[in-house]
Structure formats: C-alpha cells, structure tokens
Design an enzyme around this catalytic site. Structure first.
Site, short mmCIF file in Angstrom:
data_model
loop_
_atom_site.label_atom_id
_atom_site.label_comp_id
_atom_site.label_asym_id
_atom_site.label_seq_id
_atom_site.Cartn_x
_atom_site.Cartn_y
_atom_site.Cartn_z
N ASP A 194 1.79 6.31 2.39
CA ASP A 194 1.07 5.08 2.74
C ASP A 194 -0.40 5.33 2.42
OD1 ASP A 194 -0.67 3.38 4.19
OD2 ASP A 194 0.87 2.92 5.65
N ASP A 247 0.82 -1.22 0.00
CA ASP A 247 0.00 0.00 0.00
C ASP A 247 0.85 1.26 0.00
OD1 ASP A 247 1.04 -0.31 2.52
OD2 ASP A 247 -0.83 0.16 3.57
N LYS A 288 4.70 1.48 16.00
CA LYS A 288 3.56 2.23 16.55
C LYS A 288 3.75 2.62 18.02
CE LYS A 288 1.27 1.11 12.68
NZ LYS A 288 0.94 -0.24 12.27
N1 GDD Z 1 -0.31 -11.57 3.34
C1 GDD Z 1 -0.54 -10.77 4.37
N2 GDD Z 1 -1.01 -11.32 5.53
N3 GDD Z 1 -0.33 -9.45 4.24
C2 GDD Z 1 -0.58 -8.65 5.31
C3 GDD Z 1 -1.06 -9.15 6.54
C4 GDD Z 1 -1.29 -10.58 6.65
O1 GDD Z 1 -1.71 -11.11 7.68
N4 GDD Z 1 -1.20 -8.10 7.40
C5 GDD Z 1 -0.83 -7.01 6.72
N5 GDD Z 1 -0.45 -7.33 5.47
C6 GDD Z 1 0.05 -6.43 4.42
C7 GDD Z 1 -0.89 -5.28 4.10
O2 GDD Z 1 -1.74 -5.63 3.01
C8 GDD Z 1 0.08 -4.16 3.72
O3 GDD Z 1 0.43 -4.22 2.35
C9 GDD Z 1 1.34 -4.48 4.54
O4 GDD Z 1 1.24 -5.84 4.92
C10 GDD Z 1 1.47 -3.57 5.78
O5 GDD Z 1 0.27 -3.67 6.53
P1 GDD Z 1 -0.52 -2.35 6.99
O6 GDD Z 1 -1.74 -2.83 7.71
O7 GDD Z 1 -0.69 -1.42 5.86
O8 GDD Z 1 0.48 -1.80 8.07
P2 GDD Z 1 0.71 -0.29 8.55
O9 GDD Z 1 0.56 0.67 7.43
O10 GDD Z 1 -0.12 -0.06 9.76
O11 GDD Z 1 2.26 -0.34 9.03
C11 GDD Z 1 3.27 -0.87 8.19
O12 GDD Z 1 3.63 0.06 7.18
C12 GDD Z 1 4.22 1.30 7.65
C13 GDD Z 1 4.58 2.13 6.45
O13 GDD Z 1 3.45 2.44 5.75
C14 GDD Z 1 4.49 -1.21 9.05
O14 GDD Z 1 5.39 -1.93 8.23
C15 GDD Z 1 5.14 0.04 9.62
O15 GDD Z 1 6.34 -0.30 10.30
C16 GDD Z 1 5.48 1.01 8.50
O16 GDD Z 1 6.01 2.23 9.05
MG MG Z 2 -0.12 0.58 5.49
#
Ligand code: GDD
Ligand code: MG
Length: 376
Positions: free
Chosen positions: A239, A127, A178
């Site tokens: 993001d 994303d 977080k």
């Molecule tokens: N296959 C799979 N299975 N993918 C997953 C799962 C799962 O259980 N959970 C999350 N994802 C994928 C999401 O689709 C996304 O592409 C990515 O992993 C990160 O998940 P998000 O839910 O978007 O996390 P976030 O935005 O809260 O935090 C992450 O991204 C930040 C940057 O945008 C973390 O990596 C943070 O450390 C980072 O700063």
């Molecule tokens: Mg994200």
C-alpha cells in the site's frame, strides 16, 4: 447462495471480467506534501503516474472499460489519461461533489457500468502495487459462486488495514477495519484492496451518501448471509500510502521486484528519464528514478530514491530512500535519508534531513553552518 459458475449459460462472461472501478478519490493525507498538488495515484512511480501501472495491469488481465471514481484534485486525471485509448482502454471519469467514501464511490459510478446484474466487476483501491494474479481472483469468484471475492494478503502488523478472517474454505467470516483493541486482532490476513463484485451487489449499496465499503457494506453483507470469498496469496503487495512505502514501491518497480507492463525503459538499478542529466561520476543505485529534465551533479550518490521532474541535485549530495519533488533543489553535500522534499522546495547546502523529515512545497531551508562528511 446463488451460483453462476459453469451453469451452461450462453456467452463467456463467467470466464472474463472486462469492467473495473478504480477508487482514486482519497486525499492522500499521509503522503503530504507529495499530495498537495497531485493526488496520490498521479504521483510518479518508476517514471509514470502510479495509476498507469494499475491501468496497464488491469488491461493485461483483459479489462477493457474502467471507471475512475474521483474526488480530491479530480481535474488532473482526465487531461492525462484522456479516453484511455493510448493504454488500449476505454476510460470514464466520475467526480463526487463531496467525498462519498469507498462504498459510496463504488455506488456512485454504478450508472456507468455496462455489465449485467450477474456479471462480475473488478474494484481496486488506487494506491496498491501488487503482483496479484487478477485472473486467479476472477476464477476464485467464478468457482466459489461468491457475491464478492476479495484479494487478501498477510502482513506482520495488520493494525492499519482491514482484517479478514476466513474459514477452511476461504469463506470470509468477519471484516474488522482498522482494529482498535488487541482482542480484535484475530488474524494477520488483510484486505489487499482488490475485489470482484457481482454487479447486482453494487446496486444494493445506498446511493447519495457517504458509505465505507469496509466499515458498512462488507459487515452488513456478512450479517445478511451473503457469500464473501477470500483469496490469500503471497505475491508482491504494498500500500503506497506513506512516503516510505511510495519510494520503496517505485524502486521495486525499477528493480523488477514489482511487476508492471508500464515501466518506461529496461529494469535495472536505475531509471533515468529522457532529458534528465546525470554527471558521469554521480552514482545512482537501488532502483533510483531521475525524472524528466532533472539534473544530478558531480559526486552525488542516490540510492533507492525518487527524483521528480525538473529537480536539481547539487554536487556531492547523498540521498537514500527519499523523494525529491518537482522542481525542488537539494544543495551541495546535503544528506537525505528517508526524507520528503516538497515540489519547488529548496534545501540549502550541508543540511542533514533524516528519517521521516518533510520539507513543505516551496519552503526554503537556508544552508547549514555545520558540514557533515558524506564519507561516513
Ligand atoms: N472516490 C473516492 N471517494 N475514493 C476514495 C474515497 C472517497 O471518498 N476515500 C478513499 N478513496 C480511495 C483512495 O484514493 C484509495 O485508493 C482507496 O479508496 C482506499 O483508501 P485509503 O485511504 O488508501 O484506505 P486505507 O489504505 O487506509 O485502507 C484501505 O486499504 C487497505 C489496503 O491497503 C482499506 O480498504 C483497508 O481495508 C485495506 O486493508
Ligand atoms: Mg491506502
């Protein structure tokens, strides 16, 4: 720490990364109702499913084989992208029975990787819209001899992200996902969601259970003395996890502020897909996209917004920074600002929906009895 850089090994594997994992299994909860029928990476941005931009950018950086780690609404990816040949890629799909988290998802696709134990493998959150120089991240990984290299970016408010402080050489000293307390906010450098892993490190992630790469794998690797290298840059980064960010990202792609080889058509103020119809006196600006088969009636003004396929915008509607879902109808003189209209929803004439308002898929909002002037 081990170093594989420039040691005279045969082959060119040190200079190139040809394999990547894309994490696309999240539920996209914050993007609802956009993600009720469509997983986040498949919501169209600048006219094509968002994931297309990431795949095209990876391809442009030399990646040939990509494994998609899917979970939520997994069944929609393969019918769209198939074997990847139309993008010049070889794509594989792996679906988790239960969501395995980011680390579990990476581990779960390990059997599909073709790379050897010392080879680098790219991993991307699904994303992120970014101008990251993927080859520079690969070079950082090679030159530092790290076990894992991470793209880092600086944001004004890091609380919704993973905080990644580094030392004077760019080596990661901690990973704080977080942060909950002010004391934990030790830096404005955050994990930007793109990594290069030495392949053998992926194999050390526990299999068959949920694992968070951010909360478990990275902290444990650091505790065991592994070398995690950060590469901070200030290129475009967003993001797309919230509707506001998604709409902005799509507009930035159309405007050419965010780079992607996959934007259909020329960059400019607007993108109108084939078979959409826009009245001659309607005004489209700020990177607005009008999807296939959608229609925009006379007198409508749309700025920095996403109108998905088959949506109908009636006369004199005024829409900015909003997303209108597939087949949705926005009535005459409706004013939307920072709103999300779900697929198939109907917003009756003269309604005003402002910042953060969301109309659920298929919902019907009756016309408003109050008429707002659209010329304020
Ligand atoms: N296959 C799979 N299975 N993918 C997953 C799962 C799962 O259980 N959970 C999350 N994802 C994928 C999401 O689709 C996304 O592409 C990515 O992993 C990160 O998940 P998000 O839910 O978007 O996390 P976030 O935005 O809260 O935090 C992450 O991204 C930040 C940057 O945008 C973390 O990596 C943070 O450390 C980072 O700063
Ligand atoms: Mg994200």
């Amino acid at each position: 720490m081990t170093s594989s850089a420039g040691s005279g090994s045969t082959g060119s594997r040190d200079d190139k990364v040809t394999e990547a994992i894309l994490l696309v299994g999240g539920k996209g909860t914050r993007l609802r109702p956009l993600t009720v029928n469509t997983p986040k990476p498949m919501v169209p941005a600048a006219g094509v499913p968002f994931l297309t931009h990431q795949l095209a950018r990876a391809r442009a950086a030399g990646v040939e084989h990509i494994v998609l780690a899917t979970s939520y609404l997994a069944e929609v990816f393969e019918p769209h992208f198939g074997d990847g040949s139309s993008l010049g890629l070889s794509l594989e799909y792996v679906t988790e029975k239960e969501p395995l988290g980011t680390g579990g998802a990476i581990r779960n696709v390990a059997a599909r990787l073709r790379s050897g134990p010392e080879d680098p493998v790219l991993v991307f959150n699904g994303d992120i819209l970014t101008g990251l120089d993927i080859e520079a991240l690969i070079a950082t990984h090679r030159d530092s001899g790290a076990d894992v290299s991470l793209h880092l970016t600086r944001v004004p408010d890091p609380r919704a992200f993973g905080l990644v402080p580094t030392d004077g050489n760019g080596r990661v000293t901690a990973f704080l996902e977080k942060p909950q307390t002010p004391e934990e906010i030790v830096t404005n450098q955050i994990n930007a969601g793109a990594y290069v892993f030495r392949r053998s490190v992926i194999d050390t992630i526990p299999a068959g259970r949920p694992v968070s790469v951010e909360r478990e794998t990275f902290p444990e690797l650091l505790a065991s003395g592994a070398h995690l290298q950060g590469m901070v840059d200030s290129t475009y980064w967003l993001d797309l996890g919230t509707p506001q960010a998604f709409v902005r990202g799509s507009a930035d792609l159309v405007l050419g502020r965010a780079p992607s080889p996959a934007v259909p058509g020329r960059r400019g103020d607007r993108l109108v897909l084939d078979s959409a119809s826009v009245a001659p006196d309607a005004k489209l600006s700020g990177g607005t996209v009008v999807g296939a088969g959608a229609s925009v009636a006379s007198g409508a003004r749309i700025d920095g917004s996403v109108i998905l396929a088959g949506a109908v915008i009636e006369e004199s509607a005024v829409i900015s920074a909003s997303l209108v879902g597939e087949g949705a109808r926005v009535g005459a003189r409706v004013h939307l600002d920072g709103a999300v209209i779900g697929d198939g929803a109907v917003v009756g004439a003269d309604n005003e929906l402002l910042h953060g308002a969301r109309v659920w898929c298929g919902a019907h909002l009756p016309p408003s009895s109050v008429r707002f002037s659209s010329d304020q």
